[in-house]
Design an enzyme around this catalytic site. Sequence first.
Site, PDB file in Angstrom:
ATOM      1  N   GLU A   9     -40.057 -39.168  -9.358  1.00  0.00           N
ATOM      2  CA  GLU A   9     -40.496 -39.711 -10.676  1.00  0.00           C
ATOM      3  C   GLU A   9     -39.880 -41.078 -10.961  1.00  0.00           C
ATOM      4  OE1 GLU A   9     -39.487 -36.598 -10.087  1.00  0.00           O
ATOM      5  OE2 GLU A   9     -41.529 -35.839 -10.041  1.00  0.00           O
ATOM      6  N   ASP A  57     -42.241 -27.844 -10.996  1.00  0.00           N
ATOM      7  CA  ASP A  57     -41.503 -26.583 -11.166  1.00  0.00           C
ATOM      8  C   ASP A  57     -42.042 -25.718 -12.298  1.00  0.00           C
ATOM      9  OD1 ASP A  57     -40.042 -27.551  -9.101  1.00  0.00           O
ATOM     10  OD2 ASP A  57     -38.371 -28.256 -10.338  1.00  0.00           O
ATOM     11  N   ASP A  89     -40.519 -35.293  -2.849  1.00  0.00           N
ATOM     12  CA  ASP A  89     -40.136 -34.664  -4.111  1.00  0.00           C
ATOM     13  C   ASP A  89     -39.230 -35.616  -4.892  1.00  0.00           C
ATOM     14  OD1 ASP A  89     -39.751 -32.736  -6.045  1.00  0.00           O
ATOM     15  OD2 ASP A  89     -38.164 -31.689  -4.941  1.00  0.00           O
TER      16      ASP A  89
HETATM   17  C1  GLC Z   1     -37.411 -29.639  -7.041  1.00  0.00           C
HETATM   18  C2  GLC Z   1     -38.829 -29.401  -6.539  1.00  0.00           C
HETATM   19  C3  GLC Z   1     -38.909 -28.072  -5.846  1.00  0.00           C
HETATM   20  C4  GLC Z   1     -37.893 -28.029  -4.713  1.00  0.00           C
HETATM   21  C5  GLC Z   1     -36.482 -28.309  -5.249  1.00  0.00           C
HETATM   22  C6  GLC Z   1     -35.462 -28.414  -4.141  1.00  0.00           C
HETATM   23  O1  GLC Z   1     -37.101 -28.756  -8.027  1.00  0.00           O
HETATM   24  O2  GLC Z   1     -39.777 -29.503  -7.556  1.00  0.00           O
HETATM   25  O3  GLC Z   1     -40.207 -27.846  -5.350  1.00  0.00           O
HETATM   26  O4  GLC Z   1     -37.917 -26.783  -4.100  1.00  0.00           O
HETATM   27  O5  GLC Z   1     -36.492 -29.522  -5.959  1.00  0.00           O
HETATM   28  O6  GLC Z   1     -35.796 -29.381  -3.212  1.00  0.00           O
END
Ligand code: GLC
Length: 801
Positions: free
Chosen positions: A410, A485, A407
Site C-alpha cells: 500500500e 485480510d 503483499d
Molecule cells: C498480510 C497479508 C496476508 C499474509 C500476511 C503475512 O497480512 O495480507 O495475506 O499472509 O501478511 O505475509
Amino acid sequence: MIVNTELEQKGNLFPSEIINYKKDIDTLQFTTKNNVVLQVTVVRDSVIRFRYSTTGKFENDFSYGVTIHASRGYHFLDVTEDEKHYIITTSKLICKVERLSLQVSLFDALDLKLINQDEIGFHWEESYEYGGDIVKMSKACQKAESYYGLGDKPVDVNLKGKRFENWATDSYAFGKNTDPIYKAIPFYTALHDNKSYGIFFDNTFKTSFDFAHERRNVTSFWAQGGEMNYYFMYGPKMEDVVKNYTDLTGKPHALPPLWALGFHQCKWSYYPEANVKEVTNTFRDLKIPCDAIYLDIDYMDDFRCFTWNKDYFPDPKKMVKELKDDGFKTVVIIDPGIKIDLEYDVFKEGLDKDYFCKRADGPYMKGKVWPGECYFPDYTKPEVRDWWAGLFKELIEDIGVKGVWNDMNEPAVMDVPNKSFPDDVRHDYDGNPCSHRKAHNIYGTQMARATYHGLKKYAYPKRPFVITRSAYSGAQRYTSTWMGDNVATWEHLAIANNQAQRMSMSGFSFAGSDIGGFAEQPHGELFARWIQLGIFHAFCRVHSSGDHGDQEPWVFGEEITDIVRKFVELRYQLLPYLYTAFWNYINDGTPILKSLVLYDQEDSATYYRSDEFIYGEQILVCPIQEPNAKGRRMYIPRGKWYNFWTDELVEGGKEMWVDAALESMPIFIKEGAVIPKYPVQQYVGEKKFDDITLDVYYKEGKESSKLYDDAHDGYDYKKGRFSLRTFTVTGKKEQLIIQQHKRGDFNADYNKFHIVFHNLPFSITSIQIDNVEVPIDNFNTGKKQSILIDKEFNELHLVGK
Ligand code: GLC
C-alpha cells in the site's frame, strides 16, 4: 510570521466566463477570464477527457492509469456555438460547455437526452499547507440514478447514498463498510433512464467520491491535490462503459497460464518443506484438484526478500521440482520492505545504487515491517523497476518458482498511526518528482508492474503470474489480485461476493478473496459455502493466517471434504468456460463477473441486487450466505434458465425460492447455452483427453456461445495459434441445429466433442452431420441424451417428433 487569513478565507473558487477558445485536432481549450483552462479531448466518440488548470498551465501529462495501448480516434467531431454554449458533437455524444460558467453537460447524440450535467461543476480550494489546489467536481444526480464500481469497497453493489475515500490502506480484519481499504480505483459507472456512463477520475492523490450522500441531488468527487482530470465514458450499455474503461486503463497484457485459473492453496505459512509436502500429498491422496501451493513470509531467511531459510527449505530447487512433478506450481510472497542489513546483498545494492525512497530532507524512509526496520524501493523510478525485475532471475529461472505474490504494497508500515509512509517521502514518479501524497496510491501497482516484468523475462517462454494486494486503476494489465485480510464470518462471505463483482465492474476481473477468511477460523459449513462462491471467482485461493487453526479442505471432516471436492471438481470441469471468459475479457474488456444490473440494466429490479451474478456469459450464480440454509430466495434475471442440478426450466424476471442444501447451491444455465467441460483432472494438464463435453441446453430460438482454446501457456496464441469456436444453437419444436464456426490455427489434442443435450422436447428420428445422414444408434438415449462427434463438424442437425 505570515498570517494566512487571506488564503484561508478564499474558500471555494470557481471559473469565470470563457474569454478564449481554440481547437487543436481532437483537443479544445477554453480559457476563462480568471485564467482557468478547460481542455476537452475527444478520445473516442464515446470517451471524452476533461482536464482543468487553475493557473493557465497544465502539469506534464503523465498517467500510470491510462495505457499507451488505449484505443483512440473518432468517426465524427464537430464544434459549433450558440449564444450560451460551445457545442462539441461526436457520433455518440453532445457536450455543451457553458460560456459563463465553464459548466459541462452531456447528451446522447442520437436521442438528445441528457446523460450527465455539472451541478456547480469544477471548483477548487487553494491548499495553503501543500500548495496547489484541492480540486472538486459536483455533478447533478439525476432522478433514480444509481452508481456502481469503485474497486474493492466492502459494501453492497449499488453505491448510492454513500461516500468513499481512495487511499490504499493495510486493513487487517476490515469489516463491512470499512473505508478505505487496500485499493484505489477511482472509477464508477452510473445508470439512469436506462443509460449508463462512467467516470474515471485519473488522479493518484487521495480522492473522495460522494454519491448523493451529502446532498440528495448531487454526486461529487474531489482530490487533495493534482489536477481535476477525468474521462467521461458513455455506454449507453453499462457493459460498454466497463469495456471503454478497461480499454483505457488496459486489459491484461497476456492471458494467464491456465493453471493459474485452477485451485490455489495458501496459508501463513506452510513450512518446513515436510509440511508443504504433507499438504500437497494430501490433495493428491484425497483427489481434490489443486494447481498452486503458496509460501508465505516464513520461507525467507529472517524475512529478507529473495532469500531462503535453509533450515526449513534446504534445497528449494529440488523441492520446487518435486512439487512440479506432482502438478503443483510454487508461488512465493515478496514484500516491498527490504531489511536494513549491510550483509544482505539486495539491501546493499539498493543502497549503493540509491534505489530506496527518501524523506523530503534527504534521510531514507525507514519503516518497520516483518523483517524489522526496512528501506523501500522507489518503484516509481524506471531504473528501480528494472533492478527489481532482475532480482527474480534466481527464483524464477533457476529455482523454478512459477508465481509471485506481492503483499504489503500500500505500502504498509507497522507501528505508525497512518500505517504507511509519511506524506513528505519523495518519489520519482517516472521523472515527475513528487511527494508520497501523489505516489501513495500508485506504489503497489508499480511494485506489481516491476515484479511482472521480472517474471515475464525469466519465465519466458511461459506466461507470468503475479498477485498483488494494493492496486490503482490499470494494475490489471500486470497482475491478479486478492482483497486482503478478511475474516471467517458469514458477513465476509457476502463481502467477498460483492467485492469480486465490483472489481470485475471496475475493469479488474482477475480477482478473488481469501476463501474461508484470513483472520479467525471458519467452521465446516461456512468453509463449504465459501468454496461454492470461490470457484466462481477468476482467482480462487484458500488462504488463512494460520494462527486460529488449519484451513485445508479436509480439516472439517468427511462431509465437508466431499462437498469441497465436488465444487473444486466443478471448477476444473468448467475451466474451458472460464478460459473463454478470460479471453473475452482480454479481447475486449468484457467483465468475467456481471452483477445483474450490468447484465440487464433494462430491468430495474436488478439495480439493488447484490448477491446474484452472471459468471462468464451464461451461468447465473447465487451463493448461500447464511448458516443452516436449505435454499434461498433469489432473483432470476429475465429470460429462461435451467437449474444446473435438476434441468428444471424457470422463467426469470422474478424472485423465487431455490433449494440448496449444503452439498448444493443455486446455479442456473441460460437456455440455448453451450457449456464446454473438461473431464476432472487433479491439475491442469494432468490428462490428455480424447474428447471434451459440450452441454447443450435446448432453447426454442437462437443463442450463441463461444469456446476459446490455445496451448494454455506461452505466447503462440498471439501469433494466431488459438482456436475460437462459435456455436449457434437454433431450436424449433421438433428440431435442433448446432452450427459451428471456427477461427485460428490451434489444434487441441482432443478430437471429439461429447455433446450432451438437456431437455430436448422431442425424440430423435434423424441425425445429420454436415448434411450427411448418420445412423440414429449413434445417439445415446440413456439417462443423458448425447452424441460423440468429430470436433471439426460444421453443422449438427437433429430432427425428432
Ligand atoms: C498480510 C497479508 C496476508 C499474509 C500476511 C503475512 O497480512 O495480507 O495475506 O499472509 O501478511 O505475509
